[in-house]
Design a protein around this motif. Structure first.
Motif, PDB file in Angstrom:
ATOM      1  N   MET A  33      92.961 -12.430 -39.357  1.00  0.00           N
ATOM      2  CA  MET A  33      94.378 -12.319 -39.028  1.00  0.00           C
ATOM      3  C   MET A  33      95.148 -13.088 -40.094  1.00  0.00           C
ATOM      4  SD  MET A  33      94.495 -12.811 -34.875  1.00  0.00           S
ATOM      5  CE  MET A  33      96.177 -12.206 -34.769  1.00  0.00           C
ATOM      6  N   GLY A  34      96.381 -12.677 -40.337  1.00  0.00           N
ATOM      7  CA  GLY A  34      97.098 -13.337 -41.404  1.00  0.00           C
ATOM      8  C   GLY A  34      98.597 -13.357 -41.221  1.00  0.00           C
ATOM      9  N   TRP A  35      99.214 -14.185 -42.046  1.00  0.00           N
ATOM     10  CA  TRP A  35     100.671 -14.267 -42.123  1.00  0.00           C
ATOM     11  C   TRP A  35     101.115 -13.869 -43.527  1.00  0.00           C
ATOM     12  CZ3 TRP A  35     103.916 -14.980 -38.150  1.00  0.00           C
ATOM     13  CH2 TRP A  35     103.427 -15.554 -36.966  1.00  0.00           C
ATOM     14  N   TYR A  36     102.168 -13.106 -43.596  1.00  0.00           N
ATOM     15  CA  TYR A  36     102.762 -12.672 -44.842  1.00  0.00           C
ATOM     16  C   TYR A  36     104.267 -12.896 -44.749  1.00  0.00           C
ATOM     17  CZ  TYR A  36      98.322 -10.391 -45.839  1.00  0.00           C
ATOM     18  OH  TYR A  36      97.002 -10.145 -46.090  1.00  0.00           O
ATOM     19  N   ARG A  37     104.937 -12.877 -45.878  1.00  0.00           N
ATOM     20  CA  ARG A  37     106.384 -13.006 -45.850  1.00  0.00           C
ATOM     21  C   ARG A  37     107.013 -12.121 -46.923  1.00  0.00           C
ATOM     22  NH1 ARG A  37     106.941 -19.288 -47.991  1.00  0.00           N
ATOM     23  NH2 ARG A  37     106.384 -18.899 -50.177  1.00  0.00           N
ATOM     24  N   GLN A  38     108.260 -11.778 -46.667  1.00  0.00           N
ATOM     25  CA  GLN A  38     108.995 -10.946 -47.613  1.00  0.00           C
ATOM     26  C   GLN A  38     110.398 -11.489 -47.752  1.00  0.00           C
ATOM     27  OE1 GLN A  38     109.037  -6.749 -46.639  1.00  0.00           O
ATOM     28  NE2 GLN A  38     109.574  -6.191 -48.710  1.00  0.00           N
ATOM     29  N   ALA A  39     110.693 -12.003 -48.920  1.00  0.00           N
ATOM     30  CA  ALA A  39     112.038 -12.482 -49.211  1.00  0.00           C
ATOM     31  C   ALA A  39     112.925 -11.299 -49.583  1.00  0.00           C
ATOM     32  CB  ALA A  39     112.001 -13.502 -50.336  1.00  0.00           C
ATOM     33  N   LEU A  40     114.203 -11.492 -49.466  1.00  0.00           N
ATOM     34  CA  LEU A  40     115.157 -10.426 -49.747  1.00  0.00           C
ATOM     35  C   LEU A  40     114.983  -9.914 -51.168  1.00  0.00           C
ATOM     36  CD1 LEU A  40     117.490  -8.898 -48.410  1.00  0.00           C
ATOM     37  CD2 LEU A  40     119.054 -10.548 -49.466  1.00  0.00           C
ATOM     38  N   GLY A  41     114.777  -8.629 -51.309  1.00  0.00           N
ATOM     39  CA  GLY A  41     114.645  -8.020 -52.617  1.00  0.00           C
ATOM     40  C   GLY A  41     113.288  -8.189 -53.276  1.00  0.00           C
ATOM     41  N   GLN A  42     112.342  -8.761 -52.551  1.00  0.00           N
ATOM     42  CA  GLN A  42     111.019  -8.984 -53.118  1.00  0.00           C
ATOM     43  C   GLN A  42     109.953  -8.283 -52.287  1.00  0.00           C
ATOM     44  OE1 GLN A  42     110.125 -13.076 -54.025  1.00  0.00           O
ATOM     45  NE2 GLN A  42     112.230 -13.507 -54.679  1.00  0.00           N
ATOM     46  N   GLN A  43     108.762  -8.193 -52.871  1.00  0.00           N
ATOM     47  CA  GLN A  43     107.654  -7.565 -52.166  1.00  0.00           C
ATOM     48  C   GLN A  43     107.048  -8.528 -51.141  1.00  0.00           C
ATOM     49  OE1 GLN A  43     104.881  -6.195 -55.180  1.00  0.00           O
ATOM     50  NE2 GLN A  43     105.959  -4.243 -55.374  1.00  0.00           N
ATOM     51  N   ARG A  44     106.412  -7.959 -50.145  1.00  0.00           N
ATOM     52  CA  ARG A  44     105.727  -8.767 -49.146  1.00  0.00           C
ATOM     53  C   ARG A  44     104.561  -9.496 -49.826  1.00  0.00           C
ATOM     54  NH1 ARG A  44     104.488  -6.014 -43.423  1.00  0.00           N
ATOM     55  NH2 ARG A  44     106.671  -5.506 -43.834  1.00  0.00           N
TER      56      ARG A  44
END
Length: 114
Positions: A33-44
């Motif tokens: 299981m994992g956590w990812y993030r996506q900033a505005l205008g950027q890739q996950r």
């Protein structure tokens, strides 16, 4: 199984938050299981992964600040985030890898700002 992420919000730099990813069924049989993030205008991007509820890996920028964990009795995964920085601002997503493919939860917004 379905995933529900929560716990995001607005926090000042240096503050802490704990994100929760609640699964609708048992998570004990999944390989990771994992956590990812996506900033505005950027890739996950990948943040942290936990394998069979034991071993963990972290993206370099969060090592020593973030901790991923699971509670199989509650079918829940957590991301404890400390020493938050403005660059941690993003929508955070959780996922689980199953034999049938990867399942994603909806995102939860984390904003680090004074």
């Amino acid at each position: 199984v379905q995933l529900q992420a929560s716990g995001g919000g607005l926090v000042q730099p240096g503050g802490s938050l704990t994100l929760t990813c609640a699964a609708s069924g048992s998570i004990s049989g999944f390989s990771s299981m994992g956590w990812y993030r996506q900033a505005l205008g950027q890739q996950r991007e990948y943040i942290a992964v936990i394998f069979t509820g034991v071993s963990t890996t972290y993206e370099d920028s969060v090592k020593g600040r973030f901790t991923i964990s699971t509670d199989n009795t509650k079918n829940t995964m957590y991301l404890h985030m400390n020493s938050l920085k403005p660059e941690d601002t993003a929508v955070y997503y959780c996922n689980v890898v199953t034999p049938r493919g990867t399942i994603w939860g909806q995102g939860t917004q984390v904003t680090v700002s004074s």
